[in-house]
Motif scaffolding. Sequence first.
Motif, PDB file in Angstrom:
ATOM      1  N   MET A 632      23.648  39.877  -7.145  1.00 61.21           N
ATOM      2  CA  MET A 632      23.983  40.622  -5.935  1.00 61.21           C
ATOM      3  C   MET A 632      22.823  41.521  -5.519  1.00 61.21           C
ATOM      4  O   MET A 632      22.278  42.269  -6.332  1.00 61.21           O
ATOM      5  CB  MET A 632      25.243  41.459  -6.196  1.00 61.21           C
ATOM      6  CG  MET A 632      25.706  42.314  -5.040  1.00 61.21           C
ATOM      7  SD  MET A 632      27.357  43.043  -5.327  1.00 61.21           S
ATOM      8  CE  MET A 632      27.074  44.020  -6.807  1.00 61.21           C
ATOM      9  N   TRP A 633      22.443  41.419  -4.253  1.00 59.46           N
ATOM     10  CA  TRP A 633      21.356  42.186  -3.627  1.00 59.46           C
ATOM     11  C   TRP A 633      19.976  41.821  -4.182  1.00 59.46           C
ATOM     12  O   TRP A 633      18.971  42.305  -3.679  1.00 59.46           O
ATOM     13  CB  TRP A 633      21.568  43.703  -3.743  1.00 59.46           C
ATOM     14  CG  TRP A 633      22.933  44.168  -3.368  1.00 59.46           C
ATOM     15  CD1 TRP A 633      23.760  44.937  -4.131  1.00 59.46           C
ATOM     16  CD2 TRP A 633      23.644  43.920  -2.139  1.00 59.46           C
ATOM     17  NE1 TRP A 633      24.940  45.196  -3.479  1.00 59.46           N
ATOM     18  CE2 TRP A 633      24.896  44.580  -2.250  1.00 59.46           C
ATOM     19  CE3 TRP A 633      23.355  43.219  -0.967  1.00 59.46           C
ATOM     20  CZ2 TRP A 633      25.838  44.558  -1.246  1.00 59.46           C
ATOM     21  CZ3 TRP A 633      24.314  43.181   0.041  1.00 59.46           C
ATOM     22  CH2 TRP A 633      25.533  43.842  -0.102  1.00 59.46           C
ATOM     23  N   GLU A 634      19.929  40.976  -5.201  1.00 57.91           N
ATOM     24  CA  GLU A 634      18.651  40.511  -5.743  1.00 57.91           C
ATOM     25  C   GLU A 634      18.325  39.137  -5.178  1.00 57.91           C
ATOM     26  O   GLU A 634      17.251  38.915  -4.612  1.00 57.91           O
ATOM     27  CB  GLU A 634      18.733  40.468  -7.270  1.00 57.91           C
ATOM     28  CG  GLU A 634      17.533  39.823  -7.945  1.00 57.91           C
ATOM     29  CD  GLU A 634      17.833  39.350  -9.360  1.00 57.91           C
ATOM     30  OE1 GLU A 634      16.882  38.942 -10.038  1.00 57.91           O
ATOM     31  OE2 GLU A 634      19.016  39.358  -9.765  1.00 57.91           O
ATOM     32  N   TRP A 635      19.249  38.192  -5.324  1.00 62.99           N
ATOM     33  CA  TRP A 635      19.103  36.876  -4.713  1.00 62.99           C
ATOM     34  C   TRP A 635      19.992  36.741  -3.481  1.00 62.99           C
ATOM     35  O   TRP A 635      19.659  35.991  -2.564  1.00 62.99           O
ATOM     36  CB  TRP A 635      19.517  35.779  -5.703  1.00 62.99           C
ATOM     37  CG  TRP A 635      18.578  35.524  -6.840  1.00 62.99           C
ATOM     38  CD1 TRP A 635      17.404  36.170  -7.101  1.00 62.99           C
ATOM     39  CD2 TRP A 635      18.749  34.543  -7.866  1.00 62.99           C
ATOM     40  NE1 TRP A 635      16.826  35.648  -8.237  1.00 62.99           N
ATOM     41  CE2 TRP A 635      17.633  34.641  -8.731  1.00 62.99           C
ATOM     42  CE3 TRP A 635      19.729  33.592  -8.149  1.00 62.99           C
ATOM     43  CZ2 TRP A 635      17.478  33.827  -9.852  1.00 62.99           C
ATOM     44  CZ3 TRP A 635      19.585  32.784  -9.265  1.00 62.99           C
ATOM     45  CH2 TRP A 635      18.467  32.897 -10.104  1.00 62.99           C
ATOM     46  N   TYR A 636      21.137  37.426  -3.489  1.00 68.88           N
ATOM     47  CA  TYR A 636      22.204  37.115  -2.535  1.00 68.88           C
ATOM     48  C   TYR A 636      22.744  38.354  -1.835  1.00 68.88           C
ATOM     49  O   TYR A 636      22.793  39.447  -2.410  1.00 68.88           O
ATOM     50  CB  TYR A 636      23.372  36.439  -3.252  1.00 68.88           C
ATOM     51  CG  TYR A 636      23.016  35.194  -4.017  1.00 68.88           C
ATOM     52  CD1 TYR A 636      22.493  34.073  -3.376  1.00 68.88           C
ATOM     53  CD2 TYR A 636      23.203  35.122  -5.409  1.00 68.88           C
ATOM     54  CE1 TYR A 636      22.169  32.928  -4.082  1.00 68.88           C
ATOM     55  CE2 TYR A 636      22.883  33.973  -6.120  1.00 68.88           C
ATOM     56  CZ  TYR A 636      22.360  32.879  -5.454  1.00 68.88           C
ATOM     57  OH  TYR A 636      22.044  31.741  -6.150  1.00 68.88           O
ATOM     58  N   THR A 637      23.192  38.144  -0.585  1.00 67.19           N
ATOM     59  CA  THR A 637      24.005  39.136   0.121  1.00 67.19           C
ATOM     60  C   THR A 637      25.427  38.634   0.360  1.00 67.19           C
ATOM     61  O   THR A 637      26.274  39.402   0.823  1.00 67.19           O
ATOM     62  CB  THR A 637      23.379  39.507   1.473  1.00 67.19           C
ATOM     63  OG1 THR A 637      23.171  38.308   2.238  1.00 67.19           O
ATOM     64  CG2 THR A 637      22.052  40.223   1.283  1.00 67.19           C
ATOM     65  N   GLY A 638      25.674  37.372   0.056  1.00 68.66           N
ATOM     66  CA  GLY A 638      27.023  36.852   0.239  1.00 68.66           C
ATOM     67  C   GLY A 638      27.122  35.382  -0.077  1.00 68.66           C
ATOM     68  O   GLY A 638      26.111  34.670  -0.204  1.00 68.66           O
ATOM     69  N   VAL A 639      28.359  34.924  -0.217  1.00 64.50           N
ATOM     70  CA  VAL A 639      28.649  33.522  -0.497  1.00 64.50           C
ATOM     71  C   VAL A 639      29.993  33.186   0.136  1.00 64.50           C
ATOM     72  O   VAL A 639      30.903  34.016   0.157  1.00 64.50           O
ATOM     73  CB  VAL A 639      28.673  33.246  -2.019  1.00 64.50           C
ATOM     74  CG1 VAL A 639      29.698  34.128  -2.732  1.00 64.50           C
ATOM     75  CG2 VAL A 639      28.956  31.779  -2.310  1.00 64.50           C
ATOM     76  N   ILE A 640      30.091  31.981   0.683  1.00 67.47           N
ATOM     77  CA  ILE A 640      31.341  31.518   1.290  1.00 67.47           C
ATOM     78  C   ILE A 640      31.698  30.178   0.649  1.00 67.47           C
ATOM     79  O   ILE A 640      30.954  29.203   0.779  1.00 67.47           O
ATOM     80  CB  ILE A 640      31.226  31.376   2.815  1.00 67.47           C
ATOM     81  CG1 ILE A 640      30.607  32.636   3.444  1.00 67.47           C
ATOM     82  CG2 ILE A 640      32.600  31.128   3.425  1.00 67.47           C
ATOM     83  CD1 ILE A 640      30.419  32.562   4.950  1.00 67.47           C
ATOM     84  N   ILE A 641      32.816  30.137  -0.035  1.00 68.87           N
ATOM     85  CA  ILE A 641      33.225  28.947  -0.781  1.00 68.87           C
ATOM     86  C   ILE A 641      33.671  27.851   0.182  1.00 68.87           C
ATOM     87  O   ILE A 641      34.400  28.093   1.145  1.00 68.87           O
ATOM     88  CB  ILE A 641      34.368  29.298  -1.746  1.00 68.87           C
ATOM     89  CG1 ILE A 641      33.872  30.280  -2.805  1.00 68.87           C
ATOM     90  CG2 ILE A 641      34.946  28.049  -2.412  1.00 68.87           C
ATOM     91  CD1 ILE A 641      34.991  30.905  -3.603  1.00 68.87           C
TER      92      ILE A 641
END
Length: 875
Positions: A632-641
Amino acid sequence: MKHLFAFPLVLLLCTHFTSFSQNKYELKQGWKCSPVLKVNDNGLRISSTSYPLTGWMPAVVPGTVLTTMLENKQIPDPFYGMNNKNIPDIFHTGRDYYTYWFVKDFNETIKSGEQAWLHFRGINYSCDIFLNGKKLNKERHSGMFLRQSYNITASINKNGANRLAVIVYPPDPVGNPNGGQGGDGTIAKNVTHQYVAGWDWIQPVRDRNTGIWDKVTIEKTGKINIKNPHVITLVPGQRKPDGAQKPATVKVSAELENPTALPVKGLLQYTMAGKKVSREVTLKANVTAEITLPDLPLENPKLWWPAGYGDQFLYPMNMQFIISGAVSDEENLHVGVRQIQAETNTVTRSKQISVNGQRVFMKGGNWIISDAMLRFSPERYDAEIRFHRDMNLNLLRIWGGALTERPEFYEACDKYGILVMQDFWGSGDCNGRWPDPMKADDQWTRRKYPDDHDLFLTSAADQIKMIRNYPSLAMWCGGNEITLPQDLMFPLRDSILPKLDGTRWFVDYSNSDDMSFNSLGGGGDGPYGIQPLKRFFEYRTWPFNSEIGSVGVGDYQSLERFIPKENLISPEYLTGQREKVDSVWNYHKYIGYSDHINAYGKPKDVEDFGKKAQLVNYDQYRSLMEGFSAHMWEWYTGVIIWKTQNPWTALRGQMYDYYLDPNACLYGLHNGSAPLHIMFNQADSTIMVANNTFNHQYDLMMVVKGIDMQGKEKNLGQAFIEIGPSTTRPIFPIKNDIRQMAKKEGMFLSMRLMNLKQEIVSDNLYWLPDAEGNYSGLNQMPKADIDIQARKTAKGKVEVVLSNSPSNTIAFFNRLSLVDPTTRKRILPVFYDDNYVSILPGEKKTVLMDYTETGITPLVSIDGWNVKEQFIPVK
């Protein structure tokens, strides 16, 4: 159009104005219909109350031709078995076969000074409308996503007996359902939904959902009609859910329509939070004008927050137009005070979403539609959105191959705190992103779909007005995996949305660089199938991944609802080959589990397959969300399944089945998405803690234990920790400890966070394989005889306490259900605060159940991995 919120009675009683006999009601019951092939007369005659309807059959409105045929037993249930193959497809029958007349008789009269209005919220695809021998629309209405309103004051019969007749034509073209995504793609030449010609998760809908698919209402007002009220809330600065709040600002406007031949003077006003805001208005004859009211500064406001971060407070708002002391019209809304921001995270190079100044890590699901045949209800919407809240998700993306979701959907999202990303109507599959031999037209031609661009923009403007007031609506999206053509996207982005909304981020398409810069050190969107658990932690996908998914087969009780007994055959995985799968499973779009089921031992039968599939389901979705949270906040800001539900009886990507029966995917996601969560990094064997709240978490005791198959425990670590808000941090690795302990037959790994009262605030139990990657020890586990007590705590609420003896091993993976005492079948839907639960030796676990009572006293069933199936009376 009026919103469908109920307004508190106390406010209505405090309104010191007389009013016209205004009302609004739905034309729902008592419709009749007939295929056009059996009707020789025109709409002028059919809409006469004296015209006989002999031989016409009852119609389902809102509904489609297919839902009406199903209700009249003219077709079999298309969601069961292979029945859908036996229903004639419109591509082969011709459009007239599914072109229908719909007729409704109703009683209504008009008093002096009253106006009557007829509203259609959705017809697919085109229609002509007649009332009492008169045609209401000058030109044929077209477009699935375009509301219609008619002033019918002059057409209402004085004797009160009225007849409405609507002829509904299917889309044109209807598309060839040739097995491609959207069939041959030509369905997208219309401004309609695309999945109806078939997709990789659904078979074709045979009538392409032709019909009056959404509500039909009659509204009565005085001389002035209030339309499309617009509420904007501004919440400056960074806020927290608790404590006193600095002021917020409420900005309100509305369209006022004067259909009369004379100017009308009056007062437009609204009441909210105990305050009244008003403005005197004079409307010229035969005009519609937008009126802006003075801003309302809201002191110490109660804010609306996404699920898991704070409350979802909604202010009632009553808007009225007053003429000479009488209420001409009124609208009742619920207002959530919040502000959405979108900005680029420079570390991930993707968008991050903030609510009320606080960044929120997006944990989302892709939503297709509630029912593929458009059988919508507030109750089903409420249940499905509640399931998503229970998964600890905070976002739903409305996929562009479906529709603009209904107001009742948004009401449920407002209630449960689910943010929404609303796509407009396009998809890369039909609209030309890729070359595709299944498509009738080439990429250049498909890129220009739909044929009528003016209709698309007119529809978009209308649908924006319909849903823009809902606080849950957070983002607009041009389309699925492709931009709209420039002459659609630019007006939508640069003029229509700024004018009609202007408060939300518009992303040009669902996986665009604006959302997620997609050329970082690996990955893309997806993957879409089952994965080794460690891959979720070590494989870097797009930084705001709009689609990633996995399997989702339910258990035996779910499967037997729609698969014939002779087809209940377990898929068989043969090493190095594809799974051997029954034809009905294939028809329902099964995707394989590869060798993941066999790791638990080759299934004995389909019931055993379904049970073992739940272990895989739980692990897949827990690890999916944990893997994204780990970065979180390192690689990603969100994910949608991709995706969390199916609108028909499909066998992939779902946390609950079409019948609203949850499977283990839901509870694995519920665990892995918990706001405060201790977890095991499957790639490097590190213990990690994720804090997805706005609060700094202090004085947390971490307790980690290894447990063998006999229930013997080994302490693997214990320490006090703290963690800041919206943060993930590693604690320490335990690779060597678990490698030795799991080597022979696997092991359990218990990880907990406890507060200073020694209360568990995060509880996570993993089952780890042996050195060969198999769960060999699970099949050798001793039986656990546990105590189960069930009692009713309130209407529709049951508490179940599971107690495990200190002399037992773990009572592992217990599915709890509320069942009918006679049939022993599950009551649906039921909401469990947890499920597929395990109880450690010497411990208790409480599960709360919530359901709608039907007059019978249910039983509680339990079926565990090493706990025998049993049925417990509710005290």
